[in-house]
Write an enzyme that holds these catalytic residues in place. Structure first.
Site, PDB file in Angstrom:
ATOM      1  N   ASP A 127     -51.419  18.552  20.266  1.00 45.60           N
ATOM      2  CA  ASP A 127     -52.712  18.142  19.747  1.00 45.60           C
ATOM      3  C   ASP A 127     -53.032  18.936  18.488  1.00 45.60           C
ATOM      4  O   ASP A 127     -52.825  20.151  18.446  1.00 45.60           O
ATOM      5  CB  ASP A 127     -53.805  18.402  20.788  1.00 45.60           C
ATOM      6  CG  ASP A 127     -54.351  17.131  21.388  1.00 45.60           C
ATOM      7  OD1 ASP A 127     -54.649  16.205  20.618  1.00 45.60           O
ATOM      8  OD2 ASP A 127     -54.500  17.063  22.626  1.00 45.60           O
ATOM      9  N   ASP A 229     -56.514  14.650  16.860  1.00 49.83           N
ATOM     10  CA  ASP A 229     -57.692  14.419  17.693  1.00 49.83           C
ATOM     11  C   ASP A 229     -58.887  13.980  16.850  1.00 49.83           C
ATOM     12  O   ASP A 229     -59.206  14.605  15.836  1.00 49.83           O
ATOM     13  CB  ASP A 229     -58.043  15.710  18.440  1.00 49.83           C
ATOM     14  CG  ASP A 229     -59.274  15.550  19.294  1.00 49.83           C
ATOM     15  OD1 ASP A 229     -59.174  14.895  20.342  1.00 49.83           O
ATOM     16  OD2 ASP A 229     -60.346  16.074  18.907  1.00 49.83           O
ATOM     17  N   GLU A 283     -55.914   9.657  17.077  1.00 47.29           N
ATOM     18  CA  GLU A 283     -56.862   9.159  18.072  1.00 47.29           C
ATOM     19  C   GLU A 283     -57.888   8.298  17.354  1.00 47.29           C
ATOM     20  O   GLU A 283     -58.598   8.767  16.469  1.00 47.29           O
ATOM     21  CB  GLU A 283     -57.559  10.315  18.777  1.00 47.29           C
ATOM     22  CG  GLU A 283     -58.504   9.828  19.841  1.00 47.29           C
ATOM     23  CD  GLU A 283     -59.231  10.965  20.530  1.00 47.29           C
ATOM     24  OE1 GLU A 283     -59.518  10.836  21.736  1.00 47.29           O
ATOM     25  OE2 GLU A 283     -59.509  11.969  19.869  1.00 47.29           O
ATOM     26  N   HIS A 349     -56.762  12.795  29.690  1.00 51.17           N
ATOM     27  CA  HIS A 349     -57.633  13.918  30.034  1.00 51.17           C
ATOM     28  C   HIS A 349     -59.106  13.596  29.827  1.00 51.17           C
ATOM     29  O   HIS A 349     -59.969  14.344  30.281  1.00 51.17           O
ATOM     30  CB  HIS A 349     -57.263  15.135  29.197  1.00 51.17           C
ATOM     31  CG  HIS A 349     -57.538  14.938  27.735  1.00 51.17           C
ATOM     32  ND1 HIS A 349     -56.827  14.041  26.965  1.00 51.17           N
ATOM     33  CD2 HIS A 349     -58.441  15.497  26.904  1.00 51.17           C
ATOM     34  CE1 HIS A 349     -57.288  14.066  25.732  1.00 51.17           C
ATOM     35  NE2 HIS A 349     -58.269  14.940  25.660  1.00 51.17           N
ATOM     36  N   ASP A 350     -59.417  12.515  29.114  1.00 54.45           N
ATOM     37  CA  ASP A 350     -60.794  12.104  28.880  1.00 54.45           C
ATOM     38  C   ASP A 350     -61.242  10.986  29.806  1.00 54.45           C
ATOM     39  O   ASP A 350     -62.313  10.410  29.604  1.00 54.45           O
ATOM     40  CB  ASP A 350     -60.960  11.643  27.429  1.00 54.45           C
ATOM     41  CG  ASP A 350     -61.071  12.805  26.462  1.00 54.45           C
ATOM     42  OD1 ASP A 350     -61.499  13.884  26.890  1.00 54.45           O
ATOM     43  OD2 ASP A 350     -60.717  12.630  25.286  1.00 54.45           O
TER      44      ASP A 350
END
Length: 574
Positions: A127, A229, A283, A349-350
């Site tokens: 990331d 990100d 993203e 993870h979100d």
């Protein structure tokens, strides 16, 4: 960062983990790339495996499980942030981009992890969090110290004598106000996320050079890619015009793909990406298909992939329409059928857990519906992204009190609801389904204390069902969700039709079943998926009675077109 459930309620950018556009026909294998044929496995390091007993997952913990990761058959690990951070947003608030968070270990540990992955043929994507930094980063400390400081223009400031800055929406702030007053210089700074995550000023070439240097630092270490990100938000209109009332209901229209974002990406490609054999994924993909193509078309020299979130936003506490899900996936595939590439995801993870949102986590259906969802993700055209723990069919946490949660977004929204006299029981009911913390509970390795995750006190509670859902138990069961995952991954690797093949939707108006074919070089596969807890009749017009069953999640797969509850079956048609 939190992206699903609130972030991308976009109508035209539909789905999936991503979109990759290239000049060659999408069904033509002459444009083969390793990242197209890869299966990406996402690891949330804080919750994967704790090596030193402090209750927090770490790099040595991941190293101890590299053989397990290799056994899954995956090709790439996407690792959530491990940089130095005060941990306001679990590492997405970076205070030093060239160092390792003490909770996770040391740079020597990272070097050992990377070496261990490469020795096993596993690539590592990291990331890169550069829409914002931590307010504890030295850049921001300098920036806020004086209006004349050389780092002042590394961030977005609005001097108070100009009046109140035009309203901007913050996803994580208690009051959803993205401007934070700082008395030291009598000015406001901008933060689209937490107040401890000030947005970087990408319009400043010094900031871009700093980021290029960070990327080169990690690429020189030998990593294999970057996930950028929240990057679609990085460019801003620094005149900060007033937005219309209610814009926050569709704020990506005003936040995404602004200013000279494409110019910044082309510069990044020229200065860094083109000089290394790395994969790049952003993203977010803007507001339209044109935005997505502009972001990732190969001839524009920007990125390989980008992923949007409408597909992952479909699941709701009250349920979801399978017809809608099919329309979204099919629409996206069609838009890039002749020029493009897809990546596929429904959890990360979100998000809350895959099986709890899109399947059925009741004991009698959990395993079979988890296998069905895995079959779906591994048989769609494109690069699948798969979140750690979903291969076990891990479920939502079952938290009942706000004290169980650790996520800054969840906690701040609870406080906001409390401040405005909101319905707190209703809010708790909603987050029990959708909170990010559902996907962040510790990995369930075995039936020992704390699921074998740690010998200490875990940073967040272990799911209470770990004694019946864990890796050690599933290793011994040939029919477990874990071993099914391994077989489906192998099936994908053995059949290029599942990677590059043409996708055709069948029985489109069936509200319960998702059926499609994948076809390449004369080979045709039929995938039949029942998304319901009851038997379902299908109408495909295809006789499967003599078809070869490649895989199914029942011992005796359907041969008459009637699917058992949550049945998944892949046929090779003769």
């Amino acid at each position: 960062m939190k992206r699903a459930c609130i972030l991308f309620t976009i109508t035209t950018v539909c789905i999936l983990a991503g979109v990759v556009c290239h000049a060659q026909n999408a069904n033509d294998t002459t444009g083969r790339k390793w990242w197209k044929e890869a299966v990406v496995y996402q690891i949330y390091p804080r919750s994967f495996k704790d090596n030193n007993g402090d209750g927090i997952g770490d790099l040595k913990g991941i190293i101890s499980k590299l053989d397990y990761i290799k056994s899954l058959g995956i090709d790439v690990v996407w690792l959530n942030p491990i940089y130095s951070s005060p941990n306001d947003d679990n590492g997405y608030d970076v205070s030093d981009y060239r160092n390792i968070m003490k909770d996770f270990g040391t740079m020597d540990d990272f070097d050992a992890l990377l070496k261990g992955m490469h020795a096993r043929g596993i690539k590592l994507v990291m990331d890169l969090v550069v829409n914002h930094s931590s307010d504890e980063h030295e850049w921001f400390k300098q920036s806020r110290s004086s209006r004349n400081n050389p780092y002042r223009e590394y961030y977005h400031w609005w001097n108070a004598e100009q009046g109140t800055p035009p309203y901007r929406y913050s996803l994580f702030d208690v009051n959803h106000d993205a401007w934070r007053y700082d008395s030291l210089t009598n000015a406001y700074y901008l933060h689209y996320f937490s107040r401890k995550q000030p947005d970087l000023n990408w319009e400043n070439p010094r900031v871009r050079n700093e980021v290029h240097g960070i990327m080169k630092f990690w690429a020189d270490k030998g990593i294999d890619g970057f996930r950028l990100d929240a990057f679609q938000f990085a460019a801003k209109d620094t005149t900060f015009p007033a937005f219309p009332r209610g814009f926050e209901k569709n704020f990506t229209q005003y936040y995404a793909m602004q200013g000279n974002l494409h110019g910044y990406l082309q510069e990044m490609n020229r200065e860094v990406l083109s000089k290394y054999n790395v994969m790049s994924v952003a993203e977010g993909a803007g507001n339209t298909f044109e935005d997505a193509h502009n972001l990732v078309d190969a001839n524009r020299n920007e990125l390989n992939m980008a992923y949007a979130f409408e597909g992952a936003d479909i699941a709701k506490p009250e349920g979801y329409s399978l017809l809608h899900l099919k329309q979204v996936f099919t629409k996206w595939d069609s838009a890039f059928a002749s020029k493009g590439w897809l990546s596929v995801f429904l959890a990360n993870h979100d998000q809350a857990r895959l099986v709890s949102r899109y399947g059925n986590d009741k004991p009698e259906f959990r395993a079979v519906s988890s296998k069905m969802l895995t079959t779906f993700l591994m048989t769609m055209r494109g690069t699948p992204y798969y979140y750690n723990g979903d291969e076990l069919g891990m479920t939502n946490a079952g938290f009942t009190t706000i004290d169980d949660y650790r996520d800054v977004q969840t906690l701040n929204e609870y406080q906001r609801q409390k401040n405005i006299g909101g319905d707190l029981p209703k809010y708790l009911q909603r987050i029990a389904f959708e909170s990010r913390d559902n996907g962040r509970t510790p990995f369930q390795w075995n039936g020992d204390k704390n699921a074998g995750f740690t010998t200490g006190t875990p940073w967040i509670k272990v799911n209470s069902n770990y004694k019946t859902i864990n890796a050690a138990q599933q290793e011994k069961d040939r029919n477990s969700t874990l071993n099914y995952f391994r077989r489906v991954v192998k099936l994908r690797k053995d059949n290029l039709a599942l990677v590059y093949g043409k996708y055709t939707l069948l029985d489109a108006q069936n509200p319960d079943a998702y059926i499609y074919t994948r076809e390449l070089d004369g080979k045709k596969l039929l995938i039949m998926l029942n998304f319901r807890d009851k038997p379902v009749d299908t109408q495909t017009g295809i006789d499967v009675s003599k078809a070869n069953v490649l895989i199914g999640n029942y011992e005796h797969p359907s041969k008459d077109g009637k699917l058992l509850p949550y049945e998944a079956v892949v046929y090779e048609l003769k």
